[in-house]
Design an enzyme around this catalytic site. Structure first.
Site, PDB file in Angstrom:
ATOM      1  N   HIS B  69     -40.532  18.653  27.001  1.00 52.21           N
ATOM      2  CA  HIS B  69     -40.011  17.365  27.442  1.00 52.21           C
ATOM      3  C   HIS B  69     -38.560  17.452  27.910  1.00 52.21           C
ATOM      4  O   HIS B  69     -38.045  16.510  28.480  1.00 52.21           O
ATOM      5  CB  HIS B  69     -40.230  16.284  26.381  1.00 52.21           C
ATOM      6  N   ASP B 100     -45.194  21.128  23.233  1.00 56.83           N
ATOM      7  CA  ASP B 100     -43.843  20.703  23.626  1.00 56.83           C
ATOM      8  C   ASP B 100     -42.868  21.885  23.653  1.00 56.83           C
ATOM      9  O   ASP B 100     -41.755  21.800  23.163  1.00 56.83           O
ATOM     10  CB  ASP B 100     -43.330  19.598  22.690  1.00 56.83           C
ATOM     11  N   SER B 182     -32.921  18.034  21.478  1.00 54.55           N
ATOM     12  CA  SER B 182     -34.270  18.509  21.783  1.00 54.55           C
ATOM     13  C   SER B 182     -34.257  19.890  22.414  1.00 54.55           C
ATOM     14  O   SER B 182     -33.502  20.138  23.349  1.00 54.55           O
ATOM     15  CB  SER B 182     -34.962  17.551  22.752  1.00 54.55           C
TER      16      SER B 182
END
Lengths: 346, 564
Positions: B69, B100, B182
């Site tokens: 992402h 992910d 992230s």
């Protein structure tokens, strides 16, 4: 749960992984005992009110201490113990001044549970490293271990908090914690020191009355202990189990004794709305007005019109009653003295 | 009190308090660890140098892991900042959308600092951890932000929330994780890389830390790393059966596809699944967690119990999503600037040199890397085959050993026909239109597999429609982790396995026909015979027992002209 003592003690040593090096030191595996005494609670939620929470086993027979939240007042609670077993739980008693509720798991008489010993609860100083054990965000399911977050006791202060628009009724000194415990489902979890020794009960998702920030707090177990003991012995008056020896006042008796009329009970849980006050009556003298919503009588939460009539029946002439009403979105604490002349004919 | 006799008496802990010197030493050690690991932390931006998340370098040649992402908002080229203050060009290599995870390669150095992985299976709740990354894009000089916390739980399962991103078997932490973290690494307190921070429980406070964040375990990332290096859109696996938990903490098998390998091994609805991939199961969540950490195509051992007793078998995981192109994420899951127009305008054109490192192709994240990996397998193979003269036909004598003494076989193989004489019986298989009726019942599919071997060992190179390197996987029953080369001809997929010592394949798995058991061959002791290279020992795996039946080659001849 047909546990024997030996099984329990063995579990603590083997079932859980070793706890390593918080704050640079090793902790022995027994520190994981908190994992065994924390239960996941599931009940009725609505909208922003979660359908899950946390509790702590405080007796081997399966009494669970938690916060007096909507989950408790709604009933239909299910508790999941650390081994993943499910039990129905019923409310034994609540103590609103400490926002505490005591539940009892419906078990076989022979069932035995690991539990904390409230007598051994510590009363640590601010600055003490702590761990918070809870079912926050319902991350763990079934027999999965609950979440642990770390922090430090930041202060010991009286709580000034609000829940929505309401002043939060908790009237005790609490610990503010620098860990984020103010999370969905965390309330009712266990706060321990970093060796796993019990310290407090994790508080609810409330905001500070002045700053509006989310308050991370816990109620000391040393403060809760007398209330838990009282609830266990059935000494304390409890909203959940009304005392049967004093019958509720009828609507007519209520008006005769206090000069107070409540909205008629059209539903089972019609709130205690004040429908009228006789001028010159005890109620008028206390400052109660038409349109007030009675939320507390003494320290008991009033959930319905019937609840108010039941509660007010317990007071005798000359007694002073603290009545908290909600008026124009503000809470007002009023003082009502039961007049001798208002005594009925009994 | 009788009641308290069963209370856990855990409050007798006699820890000696830490001295001031202990604390100072802990702090010094922590600082030393952070200084050591910080250079491996990457600030990941799009090719315009905007937006961003985090990543971690895993090798000196610049391979770095981030979240899908994080990189999905960017095109194939990215800019990466390191804590030396410099910005490096990077190219997207492989993606694992379900997990992910994405793999990128930084360019311009061969001596990048990198993180060393630990074993995330050893992580325990209560362990201290360090999260490094670029929260709120604070690191304008690319020195990462460090947050410290404890592991709040392990083996967590987080459902795909409105997307296909599924976090299985992940590590829950209370270190602060915020947007921008992230893709960044989670380290244990010794500085070993244990996870990729990618998700958090965000709620009433908005998208900021709530004390509950989730890291993809490094062990899961490593299961996929070789697939990612092959430039693939890596898929996760699924089973051809469903399970549910019961009240006694059993995992009960529900529906089993009648066309599946599990069905053929005897797995039926109502069986209790005891273990999967060697992990004991006590809930459907446990099962989801284990399945989720393996790439599609992995062969997995399982153990179950039913009325007739306990059974074990292996099954191959099927594809979960079969993405042909990188899937889109909902806008709020992506990072980086939402205004694609502005993004497109700001992007500088990557240099010609950089552009060579990217080839778009359906089914691949970056086909350039697949070509690279495929050639790494094929080049040594071709060199090895260069030693022998070209042979259009083989004649091979095989004897059985161990289980079936006295079994004699002769194989005659040409480009379009395979003949087998086994003791007194014989079969003839046409390689262009194979027919399962023409396969020996003892090892169905053997002739078709030998035909594939003949194609693989052509002097001019393997003769297949498509050859693609497909990472590394656990090979069963050998238990070795081997490189995989997928060879397609028509719809038939053959999986060839290679190790690091031998240029020639060490094993072959092939499904001869849909919904039939694979023929699984093992090649041992490759030998140059008279004009042909053929293994001295040929193993055939029995699908029911996982036992290997060995055949010994006694003679092999390669002939120039057709051997019909």
């Amino acid at each position: 749960m047909k546990f024997h003592r030996r099984t329990l003690l063995t579990l603590a040593g083997t079932f859980l992984p070793p706890f390593s090096a918080l704050h640079g030191r090793s902790l022995d595996t027994d520190s994981f005992a908190p994992q065994q005494v924390v239960v996941k609670l599931f009940g009725a939620g609505l909208g922003s009110l979660d359908s899950y929470g946390t509790g702590v086993l405080v007796t081997a027979e399966g009494h669970v201490l938690t916060v007096a939240s909507h989950l408790v007042s709604a009933g239909f609670l299910t508790a999941v113990t650390s081994d993943g077993k499910r039990f129905a739980a019923e409310t034994v008693a609540t103590e609103p001044s400490l926002d505490a509720a005591l539940l009892k798991l419906k078990t076989e008489p022979s069932d035995q549970f690991p539990c904390i010993d409230l007598k051994s609860a510590l009363d640590p100083e601010p600055g003490t490293p702590v761990l918070a054990w809870s079912n926050m965000f319902r991350v763990a399911a079934g027999n999965e271990p609950v979440s642990i977050v770390h922090g430090v006791i930041a202060a010991s202060v009286p709580l000034e908090a609000v829940q929505g628009k309401w002043k939060f009724p908790l009237q005790s000194r609490v610990w503010l914690i620098d860990a984020i415990t103010n999370n969905s489902g965390a309330a009712g979890g266990l706060l321990t020191d970093d060796s796993g020794r019990p310290v407090g009960l994790i508080g609810r998702e409330i905001r500070h009355a002045v700053s509006g920030t989310w308050v991370n707090y816990a109620v000391p177990l040393t403060t809760l202990r007398p209330a838990v003991e009282a609830m266990l012995e059935g000494r304390k008056l409890a909203a959940a189990q009304p005392q049967r020896n004093t019958p509720a006042l009828s609507a007519r008796e209520l008006t005769a004794r206090f000069g107070l009329a409540l909205m008629p009970a059209v539903l089972e849980r019609t709130p205690a709305w004040v429908d009228g006050v006789i001028p010159g009556s005890t109620a008028a003298a206390a400052g109660i007005r038409r349109g007030d919503l009675i939320v507390l009588i003494g320290d008991a939460v009033i959930t319905s019109e019937a609840d108010a009539r039941r509660r007010l029946a317990e007071y005798r002439p000359g007694q002073k009653i603290a009545i908290t009403v909600s008026r124009d979105e503000q809470l007002q604490e009023l003082s009502l003295v039961v007049a001798a002349s208002a005594t009925d004919n009994r | 009190m009788g009641r308290c006799s069963v209370c856990l008496l855990v409050f007798l802990s006699t820890l000696t308090p830490l001295t001031a010197e202990d604390l100072r030493q802990n702090e010094r050690q922590r600082i030393e660890v952070i200084q050591r690991i910080a250079p491996s932390v990457v600030c990941v931006m799009d090719s315009a140098g905007a937006g961003g998340g985090s990543g971690v370098l895993i090798s000196a040649d610049g391979f770095a892991i981030s979240n899908y992402h994080v990189t999905s908002g960017s095109a194939s080229f990215l800019k990466c900042g390191l804590n030396d203050g410099k910005v490096y060009d990077a190219v997207l290599v492989g993606i694992d959308p379900t997990g992910d995870v994405s793999l990128i390669q930084l360019q311009g150095r061969t001596d990048f600092p990198f993180a060393t992985p630990g074993n995330s299976d050893n992580v325990r709740a209560g362990d201290q951890c360090l999260a490094l990354g670029n929260p709120f894009l604070l690191a304008s000089d690319f020195s990462p932000t460090v947050t410290w916390g404890i592991v709040s739980g392990t083996r967590r399962y987080q459902y795909p929330a409105n997307t296909f991103l599924e976090y299985t078997d992940c590590i829950q932490i209370d270190a602060s994780i915020n947007p921008g973290n992230s893709g960044g690494p989670l380290f244990d307190i010794q500085g070993r890389w244990i996870g990729i921070n990618g998700r958090a429980s965000f709620e009433k406070r908005g998208r900021v830390n709530s004390g509950a964040a989730y890291a993809i375990s490094v062990n899961q990332v490593l299961n996929f790393i070789d697939h990612l290096k092959c430039g693939l859109i890596v898929d996760h696996g699924r089973t051809d059966f469903t399970v549910e938990s019961d009240e006694q903490f059993n995992v009960i098998v529900r529906q089993v596809s009648e066309l599946s390998e599990a069905w053929r091994r005897g797995l039926r609805s109502g069986a209790i699944l005891e273990s999967f991939a060697g992990r004991q199961l006590s809930s459907a969540n446990d099962f989801q967690n284990v399945v989720g950490i393996f790439p599609e195509g992995t062969r997995i051992p399982l153990v179950w119990r039913d009325r007739s007793g306990r059974h074990s078998a292996t099954v191959r995981l099927g594809p979960l999503h079969s993405f042909r192109k990188a899937p889109e994420l909902p806008q709020e899951r992506r990072q980086g600037p939402p205004d694609e127009q502005a993004e497109a305008e700001a992007q500088e054109q990557p240099s010609a040199e950089l552009q060579k490192l990217f080839i778009a192709r359906d089914g691949f994240s970056n086909y350039y890397y697949n070509q690279l990996a495929t050639q790494q397998l094929l080049t040594p193979l071709r060199m090895r085959l260069a030693d022998i003269p070209p042979a259009a036909a083989w004649k091979i004598q095989l004897n059985s050993v161990e289980q079936d003494p006295g079994l004699q076989a002769e194989l005659v193989v040409t480009a379009d026909t395979i003949g087998l004489r086994l003791n007194d019986r014989s079969w003839l298989q046409n390689t262009t239109q194979p027919n399962m009726q023409e396969e020996p019942a003892m090892f169905p599919g053997f002739l078709i597999a030998i035909g594939q071997l003949h194609r693989m060992l052509q002097k001019e190179g393997p003769a297949f429609d498509e050859l693609t390197a497909a990472g590394k996987t656990l090979h069963l029953p050998s238990g070795r982790t081997l490189k995989v080369l997928n060879a397609r001809s028509g719809t038939r997929l053959a999986r060839w396995y290679f190790d690091d010592q031998e240029a020639l394949p060490v094993a072959l798995d092939l499904e001869p026909e849909a919904a039939t058991d694979e023929i699984r061959l093992i090649f041992a002791d490759w030998k140059t015979w008279q004009g042909v290279i053929f293994p001295e020992r040929l193993g055939i795996v029995d699908p029911a027992t996982e036992q290997v039946r060995w055949l010994q080659t006694s003679d092999a001849i390669g002939k120039q002209e057709s051997g019909k």
